[in-house]
Enzyme design. Structure first.
Site, PDB file in Angstrom:
ATOM      1  N   LYS A   1       0.753  -1.399  -0.233  1.00  0.00           N
ATOM      2  CA  LYS A   1      -0.115  -0.123  -0.014  1.00  0.00           C
ATOM      3  C   LYS A   1       0.860   1.251   0.127  1.00  0.00           C
ATOM      4  O   LYS A   1       0.750   2.135  -0.874  1.00  0.00           O
ATOM      5  CB  LYS A   1      -0.702  -0.201   1.218  1.00  0.00           C
ATOM      6  CG  LYS A   1      -1.935   1.100   1.294  1.00  0.00           C
ATOM      7  CD  LYS A   1      -2.825   1.357   2.500  1.00  0.00           C
ATOM      8  CE  LYS A   1      -3.772   0.002   2.385  1.00  0.00           C
ATOM      9  NZ  LYS A   1      -5.186   0.187   2.864  1.00  0.00           N
TER      10      LYS A   1
ATOM     11  N   ARG B   1      -3.531  -1.999  -6.018  1.00  0.00           N
ATOM     12  CA  ARG B   1      -2.638  -2.894  -5.699  1.00  0.00           C
ATOM     13  C   ARG B   1      -3.137  -4.005  -6.747  1.00  0.00           C
ATOM     14  O   ARG B   1      -4.253  -3.930  -7.366  1.00  0.00           O
ATOM     15  CB  ARG B   1      -2.973  -3.544  -4.315  1.00  0.00           C
ATOM     16  CG  ARG B   1      -4.245  -3.892  -4.105  1.00  0.00           C
ATOM     17  CD  ARG B   1      -4.449  -4.526  -2.704  1.00  0.00           C
ATOM     18  NE  ARG B   1      -5.884  -4.843  -2.141  1.00  0.00           N
ATOM     19  CZ  ARG B   1      -6.319  -4.854  -1.043  1.00  0.00           C
ATOM     20  NH1 ARG B   1      -5.572  -4.814  -0.118  1.00  0.00           N
ATOM     21  NH2 ARG B   1      -7.516  -5.045  -1.049  1.00  0.00           N
TER      22      ARG B   1
END
Ligand code: PEP
Ligand code: MG
Length: 945
Positions: free
Chosen positions: A47, A386
């Site tokens: 992240k 992601r």
């Protein structure tokens, strides 16, 4: 002052703190100011690295900072107090920078800064670790926020959410304690929904929360924002090792990471009004891999957790998606447009911006992305991107589509698909006619494809218990939470009444490759009564239901299933794997049916045909048992005859031998055509591919009934007394059968068995043109054992060649499964055309772990880290693997082109396959369903080098 529940582990050694000081633990990110890069995933977590990267790409990312995974490792090394000292200055500096970038201040002032504190490891672990939102709220900032926003309800609602989240995650107050207070206020006011709570009600909820926290924890809820931040950071670091995160890592084989990073990021508010929203989206469909449109869901006036928590039913991003959604639920177009408009309709400008970001991010990361976004008062913010979790079907389709779209090359595509995930594609789907006949109860969302039939259970503990008893269960929950992970793992399928395609149940099930139907709004699940009701139908715990995870249909009762088709993207990824792999892939099979299945899965031959399995089929076990009954007598009488010099005694012995020998030969004579027929079937199914046939291996007692009823039945069939049978069973009893009279020792004691088996192989080979049998001698420890069996084999080959007037090209080799064979492999190679490592026995004998009994303690050994994996599943490379390496070197020292394979269970394990590639194996051999896994793993090993 509030005490954190995640307490410091150890006191800080001053030297360690001083040394650690040199490192940089905090990295800022924000427009044109990001210190991190995408390459720093190990340090910043997925992240953190991607937030820095997105900010660098000029995308609208709220600024913030990432505290590294190294800091997390320090948290566990030196304890939270020392870590706080270590990173305090850096955090303060980053915070000052953040305050400057946002023009807001944390914990005070007229424009207060609120932050989110989120976890983020290098490998994504959705929902497994802790998050705190709205951090920085206290009585002072609440007032300031109200003055700025003129929206007291929103501010008080944020405050009560913050207290609840922080109270639970950081202070360890139970969720239900908060629910209790909230319900009390709702009840008093006669409300059913949270949204009915007005400002004054929310103030009361906050007051009740504060009082309750004090009562439960014995301290006040912290109002100092810096203290909140420190506690929040520590809690997220602490959540790296919470039980569900540990279990998730174990299940997903995530290892070798330092810990989680912590991302502290300026809050943006999707719940600040009807011009605000929050959502999650995928650049391609994570269930199927399709990209007909932009897949995703959003909620107006909501905060991120609301979408994933599955409490409200989210709306779709695109009109196309929204229409499909409405169709599946029989929602009319008018109702859809009015009540569930797509983002494309409700906020067209923002949609356009988001859609452009979708394209940009996928091109940039060259993979399907999972995005989180928030719209605050009409302005779009990206909170995360992601590589999205996906089903195996989606993984294969996305990888092959990306090749066709020229975004990635073939090699990258091969490396994109997790070999063990392929398993999901090889398993059955419902038989259409059977599904058509089944009674449909309702339709939910097709959250994770596949077909599942099982008995209803209502909680994870029951699921685990019933699964242990061998039952197939469907875990039915109103909605799942990370605590359910163990039950989800053992369930055949998962059914939830609430939640969308990105709910916890959906995301986790897809990751597991498990069939899941979510958001079945029509179902009423009662945990108390243990019932599911839908209209008039009521189902109880233990009742059978079936789920179609590809359509969302839920059925009453069982449904037949069938094998899937292996065409399209699957065939393409397999073809690419075959193009790049160097290792051969064979299968372990001993029936024509399994052989045909394995060939369909791409097996290049049989690496292990365990001939003993053929003896169990039909009434042939009777012939085999007749042979066993007299085998020992024949052997003993023959030995006595050989030692006897007296003619008279000899004659007596010969007379004694006549009857048992007749029975012995007769039984083998009966077995010969049966074995030959099996081999013919297999050679035909193999269509010219090689077939390694292993001679009889298990100890003979395994073929006899051990229980009274079985022995009585056998006695009746053989016309003998039960005592006579018992006597034979007793005589074959061994204390340590795995190290006893088995393997080539049987062929040495009973050469006629070897002769019969070899004759059956040779005659079948003569009958099937192009067949390529290879004869393998099991459990050899000494070269002389092999030499003696080889002589019998060669003699029979010559006889059949002569009788059939043909030339048979049959290789003769041995299993390497005894440590002595491995370390004398040079001697053995002189007699062998090939080696096949029997890593099951080799592991058993090298580690001295009984294959049958090690289950009692191996779990503990793995848990303690003595072995990284169960050595019977993943080859113990340091120990058994070293022996394998030595044996290959010795063997090839004598015969440089010696063919070397593996046929233990490890042959289908991707890690072992990679190891075999590195050691220069010729092939691996595994069960039919693992053949595609081994093919892909072999290609990946070749590409990784
Ligand atoms: C082995 O030992 O690895 C092997 C393949 O033989 P089995 O499992 O039949 O003993
Ligand atoms: Mg073996």
């Amino acid at each position: 002052m509030a005490k954190s529940v995640k307490v410091a582990k150890k006191a800080a050694p001053a030297k360690a703190v001083a040394q650690a000081k040199k490192a940089k633990y905090v990295y800022f990110f924000g427009a044109k100011q990001s210190e991190g890069t995408v390459a720093m995933k190990a340090l910043l977590g997925g992240k953190g690295a991607n937030l820095a990267d997105m900010a660098g790409l000029g995308l609208p990312v709220p600024p913030g900072f990432t505290i590294t995974t190294e800091a997390c490792a320090k948290y566990y090394e030196i304890g939270e107090k020392a870590l706080h000292e270590l990173i305090r200055e850096e955090v303060r500096d980053a915070l000052t920078k953040l305050e400057k970038a946002t023009g807001k201040t944390l914990g005070c002032g007229v424009n207060p800064l609120l932050v989110s504190v989120r976890s983020g490891a290098a490998a994504s672990m959705p929902g497994m670790m802790d998050t705190v939102l709205n951090l920085g709220l206290n009585p002072e900032t609440v007032e300031a926020m109200i003055a700025r926003t003129n929206n007291p309800r929103f501010v008080w609602d944020s405050y009560r959410r913050f207290i609840q989240m922080f109270g639970n995650v950081v202070l360890g107050v139970e969720h239900h304690d908060f629910e209790h207070e909230l319900e009390a206020v709702k009840h008093a006011k006669g409300y059913t929904l949270d949204t009915e709570l007005m400002t004054e009600d929310l103030k009361e909820v906050v007051a009740r929360y504060m009082k309750m926290v004090k009562k439960v924890k014995g301290c006040d809820f912290p109002t100092d924002a810096m203290e909140q931040l420190t506690l929040g950071i520590n809690a997220v670091f602490g959540s790296w090792n919470n039980p569900r995160a540990i279990k998730y890592r174990a299940l997903n084989d995530i290892r070798g990471l330092l810990g989680t990073a912590v991302n502290v990021q300026a809050m943006v508010f999707g719940n600040s009004g009807t011009n605000s929203a929050t959502g999650v989206a995928f650049t391609r469909d994570p269930s199927t891999g399709e990209h007909k449109y932009f897949y995703g869901e959003y909620l107006i006036n909501a905060q991120g957790e609301d979408v994933v928590a599955g409490i409200r039913t989210p709306q779709q991003i695109t009109v196309k998606g929204s229409r499909e959604w409405a169709k599946a639920r029989s929602v009319t177009e008018a109702v859809r447009k009015a009540q569930y408009p797509a983002l494309e309709e409700s906020m067209p400008k923002v949609f356009k911006q988001l859609d452009a970001i979708r394209v940009k991010l996928e091109q940039h990361y060259k993979d399907m992305q999972d995005l989180e976004f928030t719209i605050e008062d009409g302005t779009l913010y990206m909170l995360q991107t992601r590589n999205g979790k996906r089903t195996a079907a989606a993984a294969v389709k996305i990888a092959t589509d990306l090749v066709q779209e020229k975004i990635i090359d073939e090699k990258a595509a091969v490396l994109r698909v997790d070999p063990s995930q392929l398993d999901q594609l090889l398993h059955p789907v419902f038989v259409k006619s059977s599904e058509a006949k089944a009674k449909k109860i309702t339709v939910g969302l097709p959250a994770s494809p596949g077909a599942a039939t099982g008995q209803i259970v209502f909680n994870a503990a029951t699921a685990e218990l019933w699964a242990k008893e061998g039952k197939k269960v469907i875990l039915c929950r109103i909605e799942t939470s990370p605590e359910d992970i163990g039950g989800m793992n053992v369930a055949a399928g998962i059914l939830t009444a609430r939640g969308g395609m990105t709910s916890h149940a959906a995301v986790v099930a897809r990751g597991m490759g498990k069939c899941c139907v979510s958001g079945c709004g029509e179902l009423h699940i009662s945990y108390d009564k243990k019932t599911i009701s839908c209209n008039k139908l009521v189902l109880q715990e233990g009742d059978w239901i079936s789920l179609n995870g590809s359509t969302g249909a839920v059925y009453e009762g069982k449904i037949d299933s069938q094998d899937p088709k292996l065409t399209g993207p699957f065939a393409m990824i397999m073809a690419l794997a075959d193009k790049y792999r160097k290792l051969g892939v064979r299968t372990n099979a001993d029936t024509p049916r399994d052989t045909a299945k394995a060939v369909e899965f791409g097996a290049e031959g049989i690496g292990l045909c365990r001939t003993e399995h053929m003896f169990f089929e039909g009434d042939r076990i009777t012939s085999f048992r007749r042979m066993i009954l007299v085998a020992e007598t024949v052997k003993n009488l023959r030995a006595a005859l050989a030692a006897c010099c007296d003619a008279e005694e000899k004659a007596v012995l010969e007379r004694e031998l006549a009857a048992p020998l007749k029975q012995y030969n007769q039984a083998l004579k009966e077995l010969l055509p049966l074995q030959r027929k099996d081999f013919i079937g297999m050679f035909k199914a193999l269509k010219g591919r090689p077939c390694t046939v292993r001679l009889l291996d298990p100890p003979l007692h395994e073929f006899l009934p051990q229980d009274d009823a079985g022995q009585a039945e056998m006695a009746k069939l053989m016309g003998l007394s039960v005592e006579a049978i018992k006597q034979v069973v007793d005589s074959l009893h061994e204390t340590n059968p795995m190290l006893g009279h088995r393997g080539c020792r049987l062929g040495i004691s009973y050469p006629e068995v070897t002769l019969m088996q070899v004759r059956a192989i040779c005659e079948a080979a003569a009958a099937v043109k192009g067949s390529q049998p290879e004869i393998m001698v099991p459990l050899v420890g000494h070269v002389k054992e092999l030499a003696s069996q080889k002589a019998l084999i060669e003699q029979t080959i010559a006889e059949v060649e002569k009788a059939k007037k043909t030339k048979l090209h049959i290789k003769i080799g041995t299993m390497i499964e005894v440590p002595r064979a491995a370390i004398t492999a040079d001697q053995i190679a002189a007699e062998a055309d090939f080696f096949s490592f029997g890593t099951n026995d080799l592991t058993q004998m090298t580690c001295a772990f009984s294959r049958d009994d090690a289950g009692k303690f191996l779990g503990e050994y793995v848990a303690k880290g003595f072995y990284d994996y169960d050595p019977f599943q993943v080859l113990d490379q340091d120990g058994v693997g070293r022996l394998v390496d030595i044996a290959i070197k010795y063997g090839r020292g004598v015969k440089p082109n010696l063919k070397v394979g593996v046929c233990g269970e490890h042959g289908g394990d991707p890690k072992t396959v990679a190891f075999c590639h590195r050691l220069g194996f010729t092939y691996v051999s595994c069960s039919p369903y693992r053949v595609p896994i081994a093919r892909l793993a072999a290609a990946q090993a070749a590409l990784k080098g």
